[in-house]
Design an enzyme around this catalytic site. Structure first.
Site, PDB file in Angstrom:
ATOM      1  CG  ASP A   9      -3.112  -6.171   1.659  1.00 16.81           C
ATOM      2  OD1 ASP A   9      -3.515  -4.989   1.665  1.00 16.81           O
ATOM      3  OD2 ASP A   9      -2.017  -6.524   2.148  1.00 16.81           O
ATOM      4  CE  LYS A  71      -4.865   1.383   1.292  1.00 18.07           C
ATOM      5  NZ  LYS A  71      -4.406   0.102   1.811  1.00 18.07           N
ATOM      6  CD  GLU A 172      -5.018  -2.065   4.968  1.00 18.52           C
ATOM      7  OE1 GLU A 172      -4.134  -1.540   5.673  1.00 18.52           O
ATOM      8  OE2 GLU A 172      -5.301  -1.651   3.822  1.00 18.52           O
ATOM      9  CG  ASP A 194      -1.229  -2.714   8.834  1.00 21.50           C
ATOM     10  OD1 ASP A 194      -0.208  -2.567   8.145  1.00 21.50           O
ATOM     11  OD2 ASP A 194      -2.339  -3.002   8.354  1.00 21.50           O
TER      12      ASP A 194
END
Ligand code: AMP
Length: 605
Positions: A9, A71, A172, A194
Site C-alpha cells: 500500500d 503521491k 485501494e 477510503d
C-alpha cells in the site's frame, strides 16, 4: 519454497507491506520496528537518503531536506496550475522535468517524483527481504481508484526503478474489500469509504461466492487529510500578529511546524473535545533582520468540524454520485468499511453513518486493510487457487478529442475492465499525410475540462479524399486500467506505432541510471540488514538458552510429555539457529529469528 510475493500500500502519508503466510495475510513489520512506514524521503548532509520514520524526524529541524505527500503530484504534468496547487499544500516547490514530469528539489538535488516513490517502495522491499531473509521481486501495488492512466504508469515506473515486478496494480478500496471479504466470509454489497492523507475513494462492490465485483467507483484525488490540516494551518496563520503574518505565510520552516502542530491537534481531537496548539519562533528565516513570533490557541472539536465543513461536503457529494452510478440506494449497502487514517475522525464516522443509515464495520484496520488485500491478491495471482476473483471497473471515462472542442467517449466510467473499444475517425482535411488524435480522460463533455493523456499520431497516410482515409482507433484498457492505443489506416491496413506523447515518463537513460543507483543502495542495505539479523539472532540464542534451561528444570521437577516437548521445541530452534549462523544461511537466520522472537514473547507460533 516458492519465491515470496508481497502486497504494497503506497500511501500519501504512510505506506505498508504485507504477505500471506500460513494462509493468512499479515503486515510485515518495518526494520525500524513499526507496522507502517511514513512516505517521507530526505537527504542528509552527506547526500545519503533517509526514508520513513528517520526522515520524518529529520523534517523537524531540516525541513528543506525532506519531502512528503508527494503521491498527490505523482504522474501528473508539471503545469503552472499544479505548481500553484502544490504551493498551498507543501512548502517544497515542484520543478518540471524534461518530459513535463514533476520533480522536487531535495537539499539541492533535483529528484523525479517517481524516484521519490521508488525510494519508499525500495525501503518496503528491504523490509520484506529482511523478513524472509531472501530476495523479493514480485508484488501487487495498490493505487487510488481514481488514479488516471498517467498516475498508474508513474506508479509502475517507480516500482521498476525500485527493482520490483508489478504483478498487478489494484485499486485501494477493492483491496480493502478483498481483505475484509475473505477474512469474514462476507457476501453482499460492501461500500468502501477510503479517506487517506491525500486522496479520497469510494467504491461499492458486490461480493458473491468469492467474486468481488466493483459496481461503481468514484473519488477525488485531491482530497485527503492534508487538506484538513491545511484548513487548520490557514486558521493559525490568520492568528499571527501583524506585520509578521505575511512573512510566516511564506516561510517554509514556519509552515512546516504549523502543519505538524495542526496535524497533531487534528489527531488529538479524535480523542478529546479540545486541543491546545502552541507554536513558537515563527517568522521569516531568510530575512536578515528577522523578528519572531508565536501562536498559542485552543482548537475545539466543534470548531474543527466547522473549518472542515467544505471538505466533508465534498466527501458526501462523491458518495452520492457513486450510489447514483451504481443505481443503488444507500440503504441497500450491507456493510460500510472505513479505510484510511482520516476515517478515525469522529466527524467523518458520523457523516458516513448518517448517509448510509448504518454504523460502519469495526472489523477492518483502516491503516492495514489495503496492504493486506494487496498481499491476498498477490498470493492469488501466483497460486491461482480461485479463492478470489476481482472484477474491477474503469475509474474514469476515456475518449477522443473531436471537432468543436468536444470529447467522443470510447470507454465510459465504471465499465468493467479489461475492455476493448473501437471507433472510426476521419482526418479533419482531405489530403492530410499525418493525423493527430488527442486522447482524454475524465467526465466532462469538453476537452479543456478533461485531462489530456496524449495523442495518437498516425503518419504516412496516403493522400486521398477525407472519407477514404478512415482511421480505426482501438483503446484497450487493462485489468489495472492502463491504456494502450492502436490506430489503423483502414485503406492500407497499416497500423502505425502509436505513442501516448503526454505520458510524463522519465527518459529511458535516466530511468536506467536511477534503477542502477537503487540496486546498488539496495544490495549494500540488504548486506547490512543480514548482518543485523545475525546479530539479533545471536542475542536471541542467548536468551533462548536461558529459556531452555528453565524449561528443562521445570520438566525435571514436574515431568510430563508436554514439558518434554516444550524443551525439545526450543532446543531444536536453538540448534537450527546456530547451524544457520554457521552456514551463513540468511533465510534460515530470518526464519529462526522470527520463530524465537515469538517463542520468547510467549505468543503462539
Ligand atoms: P493514510 O494515508 O491512510 O495513512 O492516512 C493518513 C491521514 O490520516 C493523515 O492525514 C493523518 O493525519 C490522518 N490520521 C491518522 N490517524 C488519525 C487519527 N487518530 N485522528 C485523526 N486523523 C488521523
Amino acid at each position: 519454497m516458492q519465491e515470496p510475493v508481497i502486497g504494497i500500500d503506497l500511501g500519501t502519508t504512510n505506506s505498508a507491506v504485507a504477505t500471506v503466510e500460513g494462509g493468512r495475510a499479515r503486515i510485515i513489520p518495518s526494520r525500524a520496528g513499526g507496522r507502517l512506514t511514513p512516505s517521507v524521503v530526505g537527504l542528509d548532509s552527506d547526500g545519503e537518503r533517509v526514508v520513513g520514520t528517520p526522515a520524518q524526524r529529520m523534517a523537524e529541524d531540516q525541513p528543506g531536506s525532506v519531502v512528503w505527500a508527494t503521491k498527490r503530484f505523482l504522474g501528473r504534468r508539471c503545469t503552472p496550475e499544479l505548481v500553484e496547487e502544490a504551493r498551498k499544500l507543501v512548502p517544497f516547490p515542484l520543478i518540471p522535468g524534461p518530459t513535463g514530469d514533476v520533480r522536487v528539489n531535495l537539499a539541492g538535488k533535483v529528484l523525479p517524483l517517481t524516484q521519490v516513490a521508488a525510494m519508499v517502495l525500495g525501503e518496503l522491499k528491504l523490509d520484506a527481504q529482511a523478513h524472509f531473509g531472501k530476495k523479493v521481486g514480485r508484488c501487487v501495488i495498490t493505487v487510488p481508484a481514481n488514479f488516471d492512466d498517467n498516475q498508474r504508469s508513474a506508479t509502475r515506473e517507480a516500482a521498476s526503478i525500485a527493482g520490483l515486478e508489478v504483478l498487478r496494480l489494484v485499486n485501494e478500496p477493492t483491496a480493502a474489500a478483498l481483505a475484509y471479504g475473505l477474512s469474514t466470509s462476507f457476501q453482499g454489497n460492501a461500500l468502501v469509504f477510503d479517506l487517506g492523507g491525500g486522496t479520497f475513494d469510494v467504491s461499492i462492490l458486490e461480493v458473491k461466492n468469492g467474486v468481488f465485483e466493483v459496481r461503481a467507483t468514484g473519488g477525488d484525488s485531491t482530497l485527503g487529510g492534508e487538506d484538513f490540516d491545511q484548513r487548520i494551518v490557514q486558521w493559525l496563520v490568520a492568528q499571527v500578529e501583524e506585520p509578521l503574518r505575511e512573512a510566516v505565510s511564506r516561510d517554509t520552516s514556519s509552515l512546516r511546524r504549523l502543519k505538524v502542530a495542526a496535524e497533531a491537534a487534528k489527531r488529538e481531537l479524535t480523542q478529546k473535545e479540545e486541543a491546545l496548539i502552541s507554536v513558537a519562533a515563527l517568522g521569516d528565516y531568510t530575512s536578515a533582520n528577522r523578528r519572531l513570533t508565536g501562536v498559542e490557541t485552543v482548537l475545539t472539536r466543534s470548531f474543527f468540524e466547522t473549518l472542515s465543513e467544505p471538505l466533508s461536503r465534498r466527501c458526501l457529494e462523491v458518495c452520492r454520485t457513486v450510489m447514483q452510478d451504481a443505481r443503488m440506494d444507500p440503504r441497500s449497502v450491507d456493510v460500510v468499511l472505513l479505510v484510511g487514517g482520516m476515517t478515525r475522525v469522529p466527524l467523518v464516522q458520523r457523516l458516513v453513518a448518517d448517509f448510509f443509515g448504518r454504523a460502519p464495520s469495526t472489523d477492518v484496520n483502516p491503516d492495514e486493510a489495503v496492504a493486506l488485500g494487496a498481499a491476498i491478491q498477490a498470493d492469488e495471482l501466483v497460486r491461482q487457487s480461485g479463492a478470489a476473483l476481482l472484477l474491477d471497473v474503469a475509474g474514469q471515462s476515456l475518449g477522443v478529442g473531436v471537432l468543436g472542442g468536444r470529447v467522443k467517449r470510447l470507454i465510459a466510467k465504471n465499465t468493467q475492465v479489461p475492455v476493448v473499444a473501437r471507433d472510426i475517425f476521419l482526418p479533419s482535411r482531405a489530403g492530410q499525410a499525418e493525423v493527430r488524435i488527442p486522447i482524454f480522460q475524465g467526465e466532462a463533455d469538453f476537452q479543456d475540462d478533461n485531462r489530456k493523456l496524449g495523442e495518437v499520431v498516425l503518419r504516412n497516410l496516403q493522400a486521398g479524399q477525407r472519407a477514404e482515409n478512415q482511421i480505426e482507433v482501438t483503446f484497450a484498457l487493462s485489468s489495472e486500467s492502463i491504456l494502450s492505443v492502436r490506430a489503423v489506416d483502414l485503406r492500407t491496413g497499416m497500423a502505425e506505432q502509436v505513442r501516448l506523447e503526454a505520458r510524463p515518463s522519465l527518459p529511458a537513460p535516466e530511468a536506467a541510471k536511477l534503477s542502477q543507483e537503487q540496486a546498488r543502495y539496495s544490495s549494500s542495505q540488504a548486506w547490512e540488514d543480514a548482518r543485523g539479523t545475525e546479530e539479533k539472532l545471536r542475542k536471541l540464542l542467548e536468551k533462548g538458552e536461558k529459556l531452555a534451561r528453565l524449561l528443562q528444570r521445570s520438566a525435571e521437577e514436574n515431568p510430563s510429555p508436554e514439558a518434554t516437548a516444550a524443551v525439545g521445541t526450543v532446543r531444536n530452534l536453538l540448534d537450527t539457529g546456530r547451524a544457520a549462523l554457521e552456514a551463513g544461511n540468511s533465510e534460515q537466520c530470518a526464519t529462526v529469528t522470527r520463530q524465537l522472537t515469538q517463542v520468547l514473547s510467549g505468543r503462539p507460533a
